[in-house]
Design a protein around this motif. Structure first.
Motif, PDB file in Angstrom:
ATOM      1  N   SER A  54       0.808  -1.217   0.000  1.00  0.00           N
ATOM      2  CA  SER A  54       0.000   0.000   0.000  1.00  0.00           C
ATOM      3  C   SER A  54       0.843   1.270   0.000  1.00  0.00           C
ATOM      4  N   LEU A  55       2.077   1.191   0.446  1.00  0.00           N
ATOM      5  CA  LEU A  55       2.906   2.395   0.536  1.00  0.00           C
ATOM      6  C   LEU A  55       3.082   3.079  -0.816  1.00  0.00           C
ATOM      7  N   GLY A  56       3.223   2.297  -1.872  1.00  0.00           N
ATOM      8  CA  GLY A  56       3.349   2.883  -3.212  1.00  0.00           C
ATOM      9  C   GLY A  56       2.104   3.649  -3.610  1.00  0.00           C
ATOM     10  N   LEU A  57       0.943   3.084  -3.320  1.00  0.00           N
ATOM     11  CA  LEU A  57      -0.315   3.760  -3.636  1.00  0.00           C
ATOM     12  C   LEU A  57      -0.502   5.013  -2.792  1.00  0.00           C
ATOM     13  N   ILE A  58      -0.139   4.916  -1.527  1.00  0.00           N
ATOM     14  CA  ILE A  58      -0.260   6.077  -0.637  1.00  0.00           C
ATOM     15  C   ILE A  58       0.662   7.198  -1.112  1.00  0.00           C
ATOM     16  N   PHE A  59       1.897   6.845  -1.460  1.00  0.00           N
ATOM     17  CA  PHE A  59       2.851   7.841  -1.951  1.00  0.00           C
ATOM     18  C   PHE A  59       2.332   8.504  -3.230  1.00  0.00           C
ATOM     19  N   ALA A  60       1.829   7.687  -4.174  1.00  0.00           N
ATOM     20  CA  ALA A  60       1.309   8.232  -5.429  1.00  0.00           C
ATOM     21  C   ALA A  60       0.122   9.156  -5.176  1.00  0.00           C
ATOM     22  N   THR A  61      -0.732   8.793  -4.229  1.00  0.00           N
ATOM     23  CA  THR A  61      -1.887   9.625  -3.900  1.00  0.00           C
ATOM     24  C   THR A  61      -1.449  10.966  -3.324  1.00  0.00           C
ATOM     25  N   VAL A  62      -0.512  10.942  -2.389  1.00  0.00           N
ATOM     26  CA  VAL A  62      -0.037  12.174  -1.761  1.00  0.00           C
ATOM     27  C   VAL A  62       0.630  13.084  -2.796  1.00  0.00           C
ATOM     28  N   VAL A  63       1.490  12.508  -3.639  1.00  0.00           N
ATOM     29  CA  VAL A  63       2.186  13.310  -4.652  1.00  0.00           C
ATOM     30  C   VAL A  63       1.194  13.892  -5.659  1.00  0.00           C
ATOM     31  N   THR A  64       0.232  13.083  -6.096  1.00  0.00           N
ATOM     32  CA  THR A  64      -0.753  13.555  -7.062  1.00  0.00           C
ATOM     33  C   THR A  64      -1.592  14.689  -6.498  1.00  0.00           C
ATOM     34  N   PHE A  85     -20.221   7.812 -12.601  1.00  0.00           N
ATOM     35  CA  PHE A  85     -19.013   7.368 -13.296  1.00  0.00           C
ATOM     36  C   PHE A  85     -18.061   6.698 -12.310  1.00  0.00           C
ATOM     37  N   TRP A  86     -17.847   7.338 -11.169  1.00  0.00           N
ATOM     38  CA  TRP A  86     -16.919   6.811 -10.170  1.00  0.00           C
ATOM     39  C   TRP A  86     -17.387   5.456  -9.648  1.00  0.00           C
ATOM     40  N   LEU A  87     -18.690   5.334  -9.352  1.00  0.00           N
ATOM     41  CA  LEU A  87     -19.228   4.078  -8.819  1.00  0.00           C
ATOM     42  C   LEU A  87     -19.192   2.945  -9.840  1.00  0.00           C
ATOM     43  N   GLU A  88     -19.438   3.265 -11.100  1.00  0.00           N
ATOM     44  CA  GLU A  88     -19.514   2.225 -12.134  1.00  0.00           C
ATOM     45  C   GLU A  88     -18.155   1.853 -12.717  1.00  0.00           C
ATOM     46  N   LYS A  89     -17.223   2.784 -12.746  1.00  0.00           N
ATOM     47  CA  LYS A  89     -15.959   2.519 -13.431  1.00  0.00           C
ATOM     48  C   LYS A  89     -14.749   2.491 -12.507  1.00  0.00           C
ATOM     49  N   CYS A  90     -14.627   3.453 -11.631  1.00  0.00           N
ATOM     50  CA  CYS A  90     -13.430   3.556 -10.780  1.00  0.00           C
ATOM     51  C   CYS A  90     -13.475   2.595  -9.602  1.00  0.00           C
ATOM     52  N   LEU A  91     -14.594   2.549  -8.910  1.00  0.00           N
ATOM     53  CA  LEU A  91     -14.699   1.712  -7.722  1.00  0.00           C
ATOM     54  C   LEU A  91     -14.467   0.230  -8.016  1.00  0.00           C
ATOM     55  N   GLY A  94     -10.739  -0.337  -8.469  1.00  0.00           N
ATOM     56  CA  GLY A  94     -10.051  -0.233  -7.194  1.00  0.00           C
ATOM     57  C   GLY A  94     -10.282  -1.450  -6.317  1.00  0.00           C
ATOM     58  N   LEU A  95     -11.516  -1.932  -6.265  1.00  0.00           N
ATOM     59  CA  LEU A  95     -11.807  -3.123  -5.460  1.00  0.00           C
ATOM     60  C   LEU A  95     -11.092  -4.365  -6.002  1.00  0.00           C
ATOM     61  N   CYS A  96     -11.068  -4.525  -7.307  1.00  0.00           N
ATOM     62  CA  CYS A  96     -10.363  -5.669  -7.897  1.00  0.00           C
ATOM     63  C   CYS A  96      -8.851  -5.568  -7.635  1.00  0.00           C
ATOM     64  N   HIS A  97      -8.310  -4.372  -7.721  1.00  0.00           N
ATOM     65  CA  HIS A  97      -6.886  -4.190  -7.426  1.00  0.00           C
ATOM     66  C   HIS A  97      -6.600  -4.535  -5.967  1.00  0.00           C
ATOM     67  N   ALA A  98      -7.471  -4.082  -5.066  1.00  0.00           N
ATOM     68  CA  ALA A  98      -7.302  -4.403  -3.649  1.00  0.00           C
ATOM     69  C   ALA A  98      -7.408  -5.907  -3.422  1.00  0.00           C
ATOM     70  N   ALA A  99      -8.305  -6.549  -4.133  1.00  0.00           N
ATOM     71  CA  ALA A  99      -8.464  -8.005  -3.977  1.00  0.00           C
ATOM     72  C   ALA A  99      -7.210  -8.750  -4.420  1.00  0.00           C
ATOM     73  N   THR A 100      -6.539  -8.263  -5.462  1.00  0.00           N
ATOM     74  CA  THR A 100      -5.307  -8.940  -5.884  1.00  0.00           C
ATOM     75  C   THR A 100      -4.221  -8.820  -4.834  1.00  0.00           C
ATOM     76  N   LEU A 101      -4.232  -7.751  -4.066  1.00  0.00           N
ATOM     77  CA  LEU A 101      -3.252  -7.596  -2.994  1.00  0.00           C
ATOM     78  C   LEU A 101      -3.597  -8.442  -1.778  1.00  0.00           C
TER      79      LEU A 101
END
Length: 103
Positions: A54-64, A85-91, A94-101
């Protein structure tokens, strides 16, 4: 050739060179970070692999967000991203990415 055409060619060459350099750095940093994460987990004995991932994602979020607040990053599609849009496409992504981790 006209000087305008020559300037356009130089600009295109610079864009290609910049893109190539960025890709090379990206390809070098990715494997390095994988090895570093493995060292942290195995050699150092850090027991929280999800935190390391998660540190990479947190760092990218803070920098962005920092770049956006400083005016260095422009949101091109700001008007198109609404709650639906966010609920249908982004969420789901994000959930699938979290599941892979997690699994």
């Amino acid at each position: 050739q006209s000087s305008g055409s020559m300037g356009e060619q130089q600009s295109l060459a610079m864009q290609i060179l910049t893109a190539t350099a960025i890709c090379c750095v990206y390809m070098a940093v990715g494997p390095f970070l994988m090895v570093l994460n493995k060292e942290i987990l195995d050699k150092v004995g850090f027991k929280y692999p999800m935190l390391v991932s998660s540190l990479g994602l947190i760092f990218a979020t803070v920098v962005t967000h920092g770049m956006r607040a400083a005016g260095k990053l422009e949101l091109k599609f700001k008007g198109q991203i609404d709650q639906r849009f966010w609920l249908e496409k982004c969420l789901p992504v994000g959930l699938c990415h979290a599941a892979t981790l997690a699994f």
